[in-house]
Write an enzyme that holds these catalytic residues in place. Structure first.
Site, PDB file in Angstrom:
ATOM      1  CB  SER A 176      26.394 -13.837 -31.136  1.00 46.96           C
ATOM      2  OG  SER A 176      27.460 -14.743 -31.965  1.00 46.96           O
ATOM      3  CG  ASN A 211      30.804 -20.573 -42.329  1.00 44.78           C
ATOM      4  OD1 ASN A 211      30.999 -20.133 -41.320  1.00 44.78           O
ATOM      5  ND2 ASN A 211      31.101 -20.286 -44.088  1.00 44.78           N
ATOM      6  CB  THR A 264     -16.606 -36.235 -26.458  1.00 41.62           C
ATOM      7  OG1 THR A 264     -17.244 -36.457 -25.840  1.00 41.62           O
ATOM      8  CG2 THR A 264     -15.520 -37.420 -25.766  1.00 41.62           C
ATOM      9  CB  SER A 311      -5.545 -11.504  -6.351  1.00 46.79           C
ATOM     10  OG  SER A 311      -6.429  -9.934  -5.882  1.00 46.79           O
ATOM     11  CE  LYS A 342      -9.798 -15.547  -8.008  1.00 45.52           C
ATOM     12  NZ  LYS A 342      -9.521 -14.865  -9.609  1.00 45.52           N
ATOM     13  CG  ASN A 402      -5.798 -15.880  -8.850  1.00 44.38           C
ATOM     14  OD1 ASN A 402      -6.937 -16.684  -8.851  1.00 44.38           O
ATOM     15  ND2 ASN A 402      -5.661 -15.309  -8.716  1.00 44.38           N
ATOM     16  CE1 TYR A 459      27.101 -18.470 -40.802  1.00 44.65           C
ATOM     17  CE2 TYR A 459      28.276 -16.801 -41.498  1.00 44.65           C
ATOM     18  CZ  TYR A 459      27.303 -17.163 -40.690  1.00 44.65           C
ATOM     19  OH  TYR A 459      26.901 -16.824 -39.455  1.00 44.65           O
ATOM     20  CD  GLN A 492      25.971 -13.727 -34.678  1.00 44.83           C
ATOM     21  OE1 GLN A 492      27.314 -14.502 -35.355  1.00 44.83           O
ATOM     22  NE2 GLN A 492      25.029 -13.077 -34.400  1.00 44.83           N
TER      23      GLN A 492
HETATM   24  N1  ARG Z   1      28.830 -16.569 -34.485  1.00 44.03           N
HETATM   25  C1  ARG Z   1      28.707 -17.075 -36.380  1.00 44.03           C
HETATM   26  C2  ARG Z   1      27.624 -17.963 -36.009  1.00 44.03           C
HETATM   27  O1  ARG Z   1      26.871 -18.392 -35.279  1.00 44.03           O
HETATM   28  C3  ARG Z   1      29.763 -18.143 -36.302  1.00 44.03           C
HETATM   29  C4  ARG Z   1      30.055 -18.180 -38.164  1.00 44.03           C
HETATM   30  C5  ARG Z   1      30.733 -16.523 -39.196  1.00 44.03           C
HETATM   31  N2  ARG Z   1      30.894 -17.448 -40.329  1.00 44.03           N
HETATM   32  C6  ARG Z   1      30.830 -15.951 -41.355  1.00 44.03           C
HETATM   33  N3  ARG Z   1      31.230 -16.929 -42.267  1.00 44.03           N
HETATM   34  N4  ARG Z   1      30.778 -14.828 -40.417  1.00 44.03           N
HETATM   35  O2  ARG Z   1      26.347 -17.737 -36.906  1.00 44.03           O
END
Ligand code: ARG
Length: 457
Positions: free
Chosen positions: A22, A109, A154, A276, A282, A284, A316, A321
């Site tokens: 992520s 977490n 209305t 357009s 036009k 828009n 968790y 995530q």
């Molecule tokens: N990147 C994780 C999230 O946003 C962080 C928490 C990860 N915890 C875990 N037990 N894998 O949720």
């Protein structure tokens, strides 16, 4: 190798590493993550869990990392999954094995939601400020349009004459409610999750009140299991965004209609229209349509988060995530929506003449006439309503507006009526008479503008 890999004998499957990381999303939390780690480290030292030397080393390393990231000299790596692991890994590179003390008595977490809550607190302030800028613009346009008369609708049928300012100020009320809706979440956002650790708290003698103060929260959360499972504050935020987007969408829809060739009540200037590719004539109202359409995303984000949480056992899970991607998308969208809205407010003109003429159409003062009959002929409202309906029918049949009627013809319908009623059909007088609190009377509008201005100070 990621730090959690000690007992895992095989390299993560490539597809999962690609899909499950992520970092591209949560790197937006880097400032908050470092702020949280510094507060945690100071607390560990104060509680004599780590030494003075190690504390300083960690804080020095974290500050260096912050600098690297802000100068875009940091190498984010999907291999380390998320922002927390990327920073921790870099801390090892900079200060060596002492970096291993930073994660004492905490877990990702509790870390991740502490970061996210801090981020949301700042974002709430940012949105509030943006909404204030919209409110200020609306007040400014309203002040210039107190005497601008238009039909109120209305069912999109002409209903009663109103001041254009009164219509605009309706949106001030909406945006004020939006601000309260965002602010309602502050109570939850002010509870500090840090120290809940993985789910059960920690055996280290940590001081959660200390980190609470350091990080500007107001109190620690009360149950460690709830803390790491809870995303209500995310839902509250997404809901506030959805309602605000809906308000902007209603405004957009209305402006699209009023700008249309059929209505011509307002005119968008060239800064906020597009052409357009085939029809040369036009212009828009794309930005308005964009605002209206984007509302769907805001609702979608809210539903996504509600669905992720539905049926998710405590505490968790990786499912959670996604909360950050959803929050960031909603935030960016509402931020740009408000900015676009402000551009629109600055770039349109009011067709006062057309508004006035349109307000004369559709017998918009019929209610005023009925009210007059009640008051002056001492007739119950339902009977007055019937007499007025007859007058409207007569006028419609003879293709005349109210102000074109002859008193002789009116007398044929109701002999007790006299010339005085011709005054009733004056739009300005109608508006002036709506003095009930919150009504469209010019005087009321002036007072309301004063009140809104005072509130902004
Ligand atoms: N990147 C994780 C999230 O946003 C962080 C928490 C990860 N915890 C875990 N037990 N894998 O949720």
């Amino acid at each position: 190798m990621p730090v959690w890999n000690a007992r895992i004998s095989k390299k993560s499957s490539n597809v999962f590493q690609k899909f499950g990381n992520s970092i591209d999303i949560d790197k937006r939390l880097y400032k908050e993550d470092i702020q949280v780690s510094i507060a945690h480290t100071e607390m560990l030292f104060k509680q004599k869990i780590i030494s003075f030397k190690i504390k300083n080393k960690i804080i020095w390393g974290l500050s260096k990392i912050k600098n690297e990231i802000s100068k875009k000299k940091f190498n984010f790596n999907t291999k380390y999954e998320d922002i927390h692991m990327n920073i921790e890994n870099r801390l090892f590179e900079i200060i060596g094995d002492d970096a291993g003390f930073v994660h004492t008595g905490r877990s990702r977490n509790d870390q991740v939601i502490t970061d996210l809550k801090l981020w949301l607190k700042n974002s709430t302030t940012e949105i509030n400020n943006l909404l204030n800028s919209s409110i200020k613009l609306i007040i400014k346009i309203s002040e210039a349009n107190i005497q601008t008369i238009m039909p109120g609708f209305t069912h999109l049928k002409n209903a009663q004459p109103i001041s254009f300012a009164h219509y605009l100020l309706a949106y001030v009320e909406m945006f004020k409610r939006d601000k309260s809706r965002f602010n309602n979440n502050i109570i939850s956002l002010n509870e500090n999750p840090l120290g809940s650790a993985a789910l059960s708290g920690t055996s280290f003698n940590i001081d959660r009140v200390y980190t609470t103060k350091k990080l500007n929260f107001s109190k620690p959360t009360g149950n460690s299991i709830d803390t790491v499972s809870d995303r209500d504050f995310v839902i509250d935020f997404l809901y506030a965004v959805s309602v605000c987007a809906m308000h902007i969408s209603r405004f957009a829809e209305e402006f699209i209609i009023w700008n249309s060739d059929a209505f011509k009540l307002i005119k968008l200037n060239d800064k906020i229209v597009t052409g357009s590719s085939i029809m040369p004539q036009k212009k828009n109202p794309d930005p308005l349509e964009f605002l209206r359409g984007k509302t769907g995303n805001a609702y979608g984000n809210l539903i996504s988060m509600l669905t992720i949480l539905k049926g998710l056992p405590l505490s968790y899970f990786k499912d959670l995530q996604d909360d950050k991607e959803i929050v960031f998308k909603s935030f960016d969208q509402i931020k740009y929506s408000i900015l676009i809205l402000n551009e629109i407010l600055k770039n349109f003109s009011v067709n006062k003449k057309r508004m006035y003429e349109f307000a004369q159409e559709g017998y918009t003062t019929a209610t005023d006439l009925a009210d007059y009959i009640v008051r002056d002929l001492n007739v119950p409202f339902r009977k007055a309503y019937k007499i007025t309906s007859k007058i409207v029918n007569y006028a419609e049949k003879n293709k005349k507006r109210f102000d074109e009627l002859d008193i002789k013809d009116i007398k044929k319908i109701e002999p007790k009526l006299n010339e005085e009623i011709l005054n009733i059909f004056d739009l300005k007088k109608s508006i002036k008479s709506k003095i009930s609190y919150g009504g469209t009377a010019f005087e009321n509008i002036r007072k309301m503008i004063k009140k809104y201005k005072k509130e902004l100070k």
